[in-house]
Design an enzyme around this catalytic site. Structure first.
Site, mmCIF file in Angstrom:
data_model
loop_
_atom_site.group_PDB
_atom_site.id
_atom_site.type_symbol
_atom_site.label_atom_id
_atom_site.label_comp_id
_atom_site.label_asym_id
_atom_site.label_seq_id
_atom_site.Cartn_x
_atom_site.Cartn_y
_atom_site.Cartn_z
ATOM 1 N N GLN A 106 0.858 -1.152 -0.124
ATOM 2 C CA GLN A 106 0.188 -0.042 0.106
ATOM 3 C C GLN A 106 0.922 1.233 -0.199
ATOM 4 O OE1 GLN A 106 -3.184 0.576 -0.654
ATOM 5 N NE2 GLN A 106 -2.868 2.904 -0.027
ATOM 6 N N CYS A 107 1.230 1.874 -1.333
ATOM 7 C CA CYS A 107 2.299 2.950 -1.077
ATOM 8 C C CYS A 107 1.611 4.251 -1.289
ATOM 9 C CB CYS A 107 2.761 2.880 -2.824
ATOM 10 S SG CYS A 107 3.879 1.390 -2.821
ATOM 11 N N MET A 242 -8.374 0.665 -3.137
ATOM 12 C CA MET A 242 -7.289 1.573 -3.359
ATOM 13 C C MET A 242 -7.331 1.333 -5.142
ATOM 14 S SD MET A 242 -4.849 3.484 -2.747
ATOM 15 C CE MET A 242 -3.646 4.157 -4.298
ATOM 16 N N GLU A 243 -7.204 2.294 -5.787
ATOM 17 C CA GLU A 243 -7.320 2.301 -7.193
ATOM 18 C C GLU A 243 -6.059 2.372 -8.130
ATOM 19 O OE1 GLU A 243 -6.181 6.786 -5.543
ATOM 20 O OE2 GLU A 243 -7.611 5.000 -4.817
ATOM 21 N N HIS A 267 -16.478 4.043 -7.075
ATOM 22 C CA HIS A 267 -15.596 5.128 -6.594
ATOM 23 C C HIS A 267 -14.133 4.688 -7.318
ATOM 24 C CE1 HIS A 267 -14.002 8.255 -3.835
ATOM 25 N NE2 HIS A 267 -12.717 7.344 -4.019
ATOM 26 N N GLU A 268 -13.623 3.449 -7.082
ATOM 27 C CA GLU A 268 -12.449 3.103 -7.623
ATOM 28 C C GLU A 268 -12.210 3.041 -8.988
ATOM 29 O OE1 GLU A 268 -10.345 3.433 -5.272
ATOM 30 O OE2 GLU A 268 -11.462 3.001 -3.414
ATOM 31 N N HIS A 271 -11.661 6.745 -10.386
ATOM 32 C CA HIS A 271 -10.224 6.875 -10.384
ATOM 33 C C HIS A 271 -9.402 6.547 -11.312
ATOM 34 C CE1 HIS A 271 -9.214 8.665 -6.279
ATOM 35 N NE2 HIS A 271 -9.687 7.673 -5.546
ATOM 36 N N GLU A 290 -9.823 13.155 -5.065
ATOM 37 C CA GLU A 290 -10.916 12.686 -4.383
ATOM 38 C C GLU A 290 -12.242 13.248 -4.658
ATOM 39 O OE1 GLU A 290 -10.703 9.685 -3.661
ATOM 40 O OE2 GLU A 290 -8.704 9.442 -3.025
ATOM 41 N N ASP A 347 -0.502 10.774 5.745
ATOM 42 C CA ASP A 347 -1.353 9.798 6.524
ATOM 43 C C ASP A 347 -2.072 10.566 7.823
ATOM 44 O OD1 ASP A 347 -0.508 7.889 4.858
ATOM 45 O OD2 ASP A 347 1.027 6.911 6.367
ATOM 46 N N TYR A 355 -12.529 14.441 0.325
ATOM 47 C CA TYR A 355 -13.620 13.772 -0.475
ATOM 48 C C TYR A 355 -14.924 14.487 -0.508
ATOM 49 C CZ TYR A 355 -10.758 9.333 0.226
ATOM 50 O OH TYR A 355 -9.572 8.617 0.176
ATOM 51 N N ARG A 531 -9.818 -2.252 8.519
ATOM 52 C CA ARG A 531 -10.147 -1.005 7.796
ATOM 53 C C ARG A 531 -10.435 0.143 8.669
ATOM 54 N NH1 ARG A 531 -15.718 -0.508 3.863
ATOM 55 N NH2 ARG A 531 -15.242 1.378 2.969
ATOM 56 N N LYS A 533 -11.422 2.970 8.550
ATOM 57 C CA LYS A 533 -12.829 3.895 8.462
ATOM 58 C C LYS A 533 -13.678 2.799 9.793
ATOM 59 C CE LYS A 533 -17.174 4.293 5.951
ATOM 60 N NZ LYS A 533 -17.923 4.005 4.760
#
Length: 585
Positions: A106-107, A242-243, A267-268, A271, A290, A347, A355, A531, A533
């Site tokens: 996850q970059c 993640m897109e 959503h993805e 992107h 976003e 982060d 968003y 996650r 969220k």
């Protein structure tokens, strides 16, 4: 070009051949540099001072003078650290299958430098080619088009997978996954990948992917990335999605069994145009990625469902924005649409602000400029104008003024939360929300003697989206009495719902009302998936229940090692636990 040899025992990613033109300084973080060469000649290198979150610059001295236009291939041989922030190495016990290890990256925003020495900025775009050698029982996939596989000529117990990404993209979109993966075809240009335990469920859940892709193309123009696959990750993945180009990452919490959470895939998919094709130049301008993506996602929802559905989702988004602002504080500069991130880790700035404030600005402009068809015309034109490049808010604003002939002025970009609240600032159609609002108000106003009036039929006609909205409305109010929450469980049986969005809000509501039976359920949900969220608010809710303050900390400490490094770092800050500590501060 990358050549990757994965070693799960050492937890290192032995990598070589990073080829770049005319580069003297590369970003790195916790990499062990073995050697550097330029056009085959040994090159001298030094490591600069280490920064807390930016890592260490790799300064390279070329062994020859450059002439104008000369192409240089810089080759860096190195090892990643077992604690690389871009990589999560899972033991077999942490996977669904329990038999094979698993690796995923996850970059975003700036973690690629812990995996590859690179110019780790969204302002720099590049193509890439790679070869990945993995044990033969495992499968490798990347954010690129698959380009064949063969037995590793160095070791017949390993397989080399090849990938190519011919479309220029920023470093934060480089992604790799290695695990016991299977796939199913879900469309003419799409497959779903996951461990076998999830793969058929995922194929059902994401069966409308091609319809979404075609709808997005009608709105925004041709899809340029070729393949659009979805990979369902193990539960520790910290985001909803993640897109990554050609290979969207998705959390298993989307597998609700009723396709009700497919807006995350919309959503993805969006992107692919806004973010991947047109990219924010720096993370201060993250809203360009976003805000436009949420706008396009909701336009897909409008086409596939209705304008009322788009309005309903927009109202829910506005509430998410208000929640973020309440968390940060109304005057916190991180509520600015274009915040200053000088010495701020991106982060730490992550929230719904880029968003939902971004969407709200675009929706406001849509109303001013003549409606969704007119404004979508601008968005499509903006994508065509800036495709394959990285842009700032000024670039966007200047193009907006040019397109609409200076009809619009707005200061939301540089100020905090707009001083308005629904419905006075942005007018939304409340048709689908009215039933949720009415039911929430009944519960808020009810006295104990009124509780017998609530029946299971209250929620029978509500969709999953409406039930989520109902619970969200209750979370915005003062804490409900415990008697009310217990009655709600008695008549609606909300504990039985497995939809993660519903369950998350319900458990928060229960803990907030000090229902002790809900605490273990909340901590279980906070730890059985990662996650952010869900995990961060659930931990915070239990932490704020005075009687269980210490239990929240002890459960976090017991599970911290199995969490994604980004998740564990932010939950630790939420619970005031020092990164190296075994107790709270």
């Amino acid at each position: 070009k990358l050549r990757v040899i994965l070693d799960f025992d050492l937890k290192v990613n032995l990598t070589a051949q990073v080829c770049s033109p005319e580069i003297n300084t590369l970003d790195t973080k916790d990499l062990k540099i073995v050697s550097v060469s330029a056009n085959g000649q040994v090159a001298q290198f030094t490591m600069g001072p280490k920064h807390s979150f930016k890592g260490t610059p790799l300064d390279i001295t070329l062994p020859f003078d450059l002439s104008r236009g000369q192409h240089v291939i810089v080759e860096v041989t190195y090892e990643t650290s077992p604690s690389a922030s871009a990589l999560q190495w899972l033991t077999p016990e942490q996977t669904a299958g329990k038999k094979q290890p698993y690796l995923f990256s996850q970059c975003q925003a700036h973690h690629c430098r812990s995996m590859i020495p690179c110019q780790d900025s969204p302002s720099v775009k590049h193509t890439y080619y790679s070869q990945v050698s993995v044990p033969k029982d495992l499968v490798a996939v990347m954010s690129a088009v698959r380009d064949g596989q063969e037995v590793d000529p160095q070791d017949n117990n390993r397989i080399v997978y090849r990938f190519r990404q011919p479309v220029p993209m920023p470093s934060y979109l480089i992604a790799i996954v290695v695990g016991a993966l299977e796939s199913r075809e879900i469309g003419p240009r799409s497959r779903v990948w996951s461990e076998k335990e999830y793969v058929d469920k995922a194929a059902f859940e994401f069966s409308e992917t091609e319809t979404m892709l075609k709808t997005a193309e009608d709105l925004a123009g041709p899809y340029v990335w070729g393949q659009y696959d979805i990979l369902v990750l193990p539960p520790s993945f910290p985001y909803g999605g993640m897109e990554n180009p050609c290979l969207t990452f998705a959390t298993p919490t989307l597998l609700a069994g009723d396709k009700s959470l497919s807006n995350v895939i919309a959503h993805e998919i969006s992107h692919s145009w806004t973010g991947n094709l047109v990219t924010n130049k720096t993370w201060e301008h993250f809203w360009l990625n976003e805000g436009h993506t949420v706008y396009l996602e909701r336009m897909i929802g409008r086409c596939m469902d209705s304008e009322q559905f788009r309005q309903f989702k927009a109202m829910g988004g506005w509430k998410d924005l208000q929640d973020s602002v309440n968390t940060f504080g109304a005057n916190n500069p991180l509520t600015n649409l274009v915040p200053s991130l000088q010495d701020v880790d991106p982060d730490d700035a992550f929230s719904s602000v880029p968003y939902e404030k971004g969407f709200a600005l675009l929706y406001h402009l849509e109303e001013l400029m003549g409606g969704p068809e007119v404004f979508m015309g601008f968005v499509k034109s903006y994508i065509q104008m800036f495709a394959y490049s990285s842009v700032t808010t000024d670039d966007w604003k200047n193009y907006l003024f040019t397109y609409f002939k200076d009809k619009v002025r707005n200061t939301w970009m540089w100020t905090g939360m707009p001083g308005c609240s629904l419905p006075g600032c942005l007018q939304y159609d409340t048709t689908l929300a009215d039933a949720c609002i009415a039911l929430a108000q009944r519960w808020i106003k009810a006295k104990d003697q009124d509780l017998s009036s609530f029946k299971s039929s209250d929620v029978k006609t509500l969709s999953s989206h409406q039930l989520i909205e109902f619970l969200s409305l209750l979370l915005q109010e003062e804490r409900l009495p415990l008697t009310h929450v217990k009655k709600m469980q008695e008549v609606y049986d909300l504990n039985a719902y497995m939809n993660s969005e519903i369950r998350f809000r319900w458990l928060r509501l229960c803990v907030r009302s000090r229902w002790e039976e809900a605490v273990p359920k909340a901590l279980k949900m906070a730890t059985e998936q990662g996650r952010m969220k869900f995990t961060r608010p659930l931990f915070k809710e239990v932490f704020n229940f005075e009687k269980y303050h210490d239990e929240a900390v002890s459960v976090f400490l017991a599970h911290r090692a199995a969490m994604h490094p980004v998740t564990s770092g932010l939950v630790g800050k939420d619970l005031k636990v020092d990164a190296s500590s075994t107790t709270s501060l």
